[in-house]
Design a protein around this motif. Structure first.
Motif: not given
Length: 324
Positions: A146-147, A149-154, A170-177, A237-239
């Protein structure tokens, strides 16, 4: 003076919290630097995929069901996202909502089969697991990077928490959910219906509760969480890889059970699941700090803890039966 007695439903959660604190404290005493903020933040990030999937699994087990499709949905989501972005040139801002919607519909379909066709959840979600894993491998046998630019910035998003340490996406999504799941389970009609359905489905039906709709929503939410976990894993993992998250459903079930949720349904707490995920993460991190132990000791420790908490659940249930 009246003496308050501890509710038996709170015993597994208290036991999980105590085990989590003891493990963390023991590791902090043994390994210098273990109790630093950076290690704790990494603990959240490294276990976010498992945590997101386990939160969805909690609702399923609370209702007395099971979901074996979790790991396959994570892998399938990752490879579909990578294929849509890399080969079909769909913008990630469009691809991600499409996948979340598709995952939710897929879960709702499994829930409908469980409820209205009265099929065993084990078999329905087993079929869902094979279907999702098969779709993933048919899409691509190889890992797709996954290269975009939008995903790399995200993937690089961080929330500073002080001391040069930041919470990753990843941690923010976990805590938010976790916050969303806690609200759903404790402060909504849906959450009360889930507990009632797991406690006694016949009584829930006689009370006029919407058991059919609740079951569909439970599996829809679980698969939504699995799809979200797949997106988080791809960003981490950007993949995308169809073989990713193999066996994750078993780790998710273990985290939920260690967190104090009864396999029979009706008893449990979302906070307990988070504690269960942290326990698994602490064990894995401790073995990494040790450096001389095989990673398979993680599975051994999880197995021992899982067996212990199952025995605790059995003891609580037998005591409750003897008193009734």
């Amino acid at each position: 003076m009246t003496r308050r007695r501890l509710n038996r439903k709170h015993i597994p959660l208290l036991a999980t919290s105590l085990v989590c604190l003891l493990l963390y404290g023991a590791a902090a005493l043994r390994y210098p630097g273990f109790a630093t903020p950076s290690v704790f933040v990494n603990l959240l990030a490294d276990n976010a995929v498992l945590g997101v999937a386990a939160l969805g699994m909690t609702f399923v087990i609370l209702s007395g069901g099971i979901d074996l499709s979790v790991g396959a949905v994570v892998g399938c989501t990752g490879i579909l996202l990578a294929t849509m972005v890399d080969r079909l040139h769909i913008h990630p801002a469009l691809a991600i909502p499409i996948l979340l919607l598709a995952g939710t519909v897929f879960g709702a379909g499994m829930g409908a089969l469980v409820r209205w066709f009265e099929l065993p959840p084990f078999l329905v979600t087993l079929a869902g697991m094979l279907l999702a894993r098969g779709i993933g491998f048919v899409t691509s046998l190889e890992s797709v990077p996954l290269e975009h630019p939008f995903l790399v910035r995200l993937a690089g998003v961080q929330l500073p928490v002080g001391g040069g340490v930041g919470l990753s996406l990843a941690a923010l999504v976990f805590l938010g959910l976790f916050a969303v799941s806690l609200h759903l389970s404790q402060y909504t009609k849906f959450g009360r219906n889930v507990y009632a359905l797991g406690g006694n489905s016949v009584s829930a039906m006689l009370m006029g509760l919407p058991c059919g709709r609740t079951t569909v929503l439970i599996y829809a939410f679980s698969t939504f969480c699995s799809t979200l976990a797949g997106i988080v894993n791809s960003l981490y993992t950007l993949s995308g890889n169809a073989s990713a998250a193999a066996g994750l459903e078993l780790d998710a079930i273990a985290a939920v059970v260690i967190g104090g949720t009864l396999l029979s349904g009706g008893v449990g707490h979302i906070a307990g699941t988070v504690m269960g995920v942290l326990i698994l993460g602490i064990i894995q991190t401790t073995i990494t700090f040790e450096g001389t132990l095989s990673s398979w000791w993680t599975k051994i420790a999880i197995g021992v803890l899982l067996l212990t908490f199952i025995l605790l659940q059995r003891f609580i249930q037998s005591r409750a039966t003897a008193k009734s």
